[in-house]
Every structure is written in structure tokens, then in C-alpha cells.
Write an enzyme that holds these catalytic residues in place. Sequence first.
Site, PDB file in Angstrom:
ATOM      1  N   SER A  15      24.913  63.703 -38.307  1.00  0.00           N
ATOM      2  CA  SER A  15      25.344  62.797 -39.377  1.00  0.00           C
ATOM      3  C   SER A  15      25.929  61.533 -38.775  1.00  0.00           C
ATOM      4  O   SER A  15      26.172  61.451 -37.568  1.00  0.00           O
ATOM      5  CB  SER A  15      26.392  63.470 -40.280  1.00  0.00           C
ATOM      6  OG  SER A  15      27.581  63.748 -39.541  1.00  0.00           O
ATOM      7  N   ASP A  36      25.100  69.347 -32.720  1.00  0.00           N
ATOM      8  CA  ASP A  36      26.089  69.234 -33.786  1.00  0.00           C
ATOM      9  C   ASP A  36      26.643  70.616 -34.074  1.00  0.00           C
ATOM     10  O   ASP A  36      25.925  71.622 -33.959  1.00  0.00           O
ATOM     11  CB  ASP A  36      25.456  68.649 -35.060  1.00  0.00           C
ATOM     12  CG  ASP A  36      26.493  68.016 -35.983  1.00  0.00           C
ATOM     13  OD1 ASP A  36      26.517  66.775 -36.062  1.00  0.00           O
ATOM     14  OD2 ASP A  36      27.277  68.748 -36.607  1.00  0.00           O
ATOM     15  N   CYS A  84      28.978  61.287 -29.789  1.00  0.00           N
ATOM     16  CA  CYS A  84      29.449  60.831 -31.103  1.00  0.00           C
ATOM     17  C   CYS A  84      30.247  61.897 -31.846  1.00  0.00           C
ATOM     18  O   CYS A  84      30.810  61.608 -32.907  1.00  0.00           O
ATOM     19  CB  CYS A  84      28.273  60.409 -31.978  1.00  0.00           C
ATOM     20  SG  CYS A  84      27.404  58.942 -31.408  1.00  0.00           S
ATOM     21  N   TYR A 159      44.630  61.163 -33.352  1.00  0.00           N
ATOM     22  CA  TYR A 159      43.333  60.485 -33.277  1.00  0.00           C
ATOM     23  C   TYR A 159      43.371  59.334 -32.276  1.00  0.00           C
ATOM     24  O   TYR A 159      42.479  59.199 -31.422  1.00  0.00           O
ATOM     25  CB  TYR A 159      42.965  59.965 -34.667  1.00  0.00           C
ATOM     26  CG  TYR A 159      41.604  59.324 -34.758  1.00  0.00           C
ATOM     27  CD1 TYR A 159      40.441  60.084 -34.657  1.00  0.00           C
ATOM     28  CD2 TYR A 159      41.477  57.954 -34.959  1.00  0.00           C
ATOM     29  CE1 TYR A 159      39.187  59.499 -34.744  1.00  0.00           C
ATOM     30  CE2 TYR A 159      40.228  57.354 -35.047  1.00  0.00           C
ATOM     31  CZ  TYR A 159      39.088  58.132 -34.946  1.00  0.00           C
ATOM     32  OH  TYR A 159      37.851  57.543 -35.036  1.00  0.00           O
ATOM     33  N   THR A 194      30.896  55.877 -42.234  1.00  0.00           N
ATOM     34  CA  THR A 194      30.622  57.267 -41.868  1.00  0.00           C
ATOM     35  C   THR A 194      30.721  58.149 -43.112  1.00  0.00           C
ATOM     36  O   THR A 194      31.271  57.734 -44.139  1.00  0.00           O
ATOM     37  CB  THR A 194      31.639  57.744 -40.821  1.00  0.00           C
ATOM     38  OG1 THR A 194      32.958  57.624 -41.372  1.00  0.00           O
ATOM     39  CG2 THR A 194      31.545  56.900 -39.555  1.00  0.00           C
TER      40      THR A 194
END
Length: 253
Positions: A15, A36, A84, A159, A194
Site C-alpha cells: 500500500s 508486506d 517503505c 515516530y 498515504t
Amino acid sequence: MKVNGQAAIVTGGGSGLGAGTARTLAAAGAKVAVLDINEEQAKSVADEIGGLAIACDVASASAAEEAVAAAAKAHGDARILVNCAGIANASRIVGREGPHDLELFSRVINVNLIGSFNLLRLVADRASKLEPMDDNERAVVISTASVAAFDGQIGQAAYAASKGGIHSMALPAARELARFGIRVMTIAPGIFGTPMLMGMPQEVQDSLAASVPYPSRLGTPEDFAALVMHIVDNTMLNGETIRLDGAIRLAPK
């Protein structure tokens, strides 16, 4: 490095930025393994591009080893790795319910930072044994940081720390792997469309887009993938983090 014919691995490829990158690499002739944690999403993208879907928790040493080996068996050892995979949980250090949950902090670091290093080490090890190409290049690794690495907002301690680590890792990794002809780069996206962000109310999306100086819109997976392609092609790009953000600087909150 020319993309056509090269084996590539894209983590988080089911995704968002990863899927956009997988599609672009495949369209340019790469043999793409889509990794993924969501196997169904990985398979959907892989089927679309004629690639290989592999379920993988990037934070797991054994799962990553098996995934890289499976990709190599199908396509040969990867010369292109694009990291990613990531999560973006938010929490205040001191919130209404008490201190930041330590397991949540650890999970964000494990997936985002350790997961990126995990694939870097495994792909670099295999690539170091490949025959060199033009400029004695063997491989290129591109990881995904965030503008939060530099402009982290309130609630983004975990994060921002994970993405700051990815940024800081690029230069020492590039210096160490230079003897093998392996480049290491990082992209720090700004506000991108996203799946997580696109799930927000439209007025929130519009407000975020308007905060970008130029172009005043959300970044797209295609924008990200275009930079990936340029990095792969331009051998002089090494050991650096590129902000892909339309000149935005995040406010404290």
C-alpha cells in the site's frame, strides 16, 4: 544504475508509498518482490505488476531472512532495496492516562528503524558478493524517513525518534558499504496521501494540503517513486537524506 532487468525488494509494498514504488519499478523493467506484513495487500500489488508477494514482518530477523532468500530464489539477489514499511502511532510522553506506553515506543522503533536496518543488512550482505556494474556499483538501498525526523510534532516522540534514526543511519552505512559499491540513501517525505491520511475527514486533508507552501497539495506515491527512480539512476547520490516536502516545516502541533 539502470532499473531494467534488476531484482528489487520493496518493503511495505502492499500500500501507499511502497505500492507506488513497486508499480514504478516494475513498469521500468525491474523484477519486484513486494514485502508486506499484510499478505493479501502484497499479493494484490504483486499480481498487478507481475511481481512476487511475500508476507514479512520487517522487525523479525528470521522473517526477513526468509523473505530475502525467497526473493533471491525467484529473481536473483536484489540490487535495489526500498524500505517503505512503517507505522505512525502517536502518543504524548505524559498524557491523560499517564506516561507514554513503553511497548508502543519500542514497537515503533522496531518496525521503522530496526526493520529498515534489518533489510539493509541482509540485502547488503548478498549484494556485496555480486559482480560490480558501471562505476563499480553493486546495489542501492533507499530507506524512508520523514520530515518528522527534523520537525517532530507533539505526540510524535516515538515516530520522530525512529525516523531520525533512519536519517542518521544513512551516512555511516554509506561510508561502510562504499567499498562494496553499495549506496545508501534516505527520503524524508512531508505530508503525503498515504492510506492513513486519506482516511481522515476531507476538511482535515484539505487543511493539511493547504499548509504545504508549493505545491499546495498532498504528496503522492508517484512523487515518491519518481525520486526513488532518480536516486537509483544517479550514482553520485549517496549517504544523504532528501526532503520531499514542498518546503513545509511542521508546527509544534
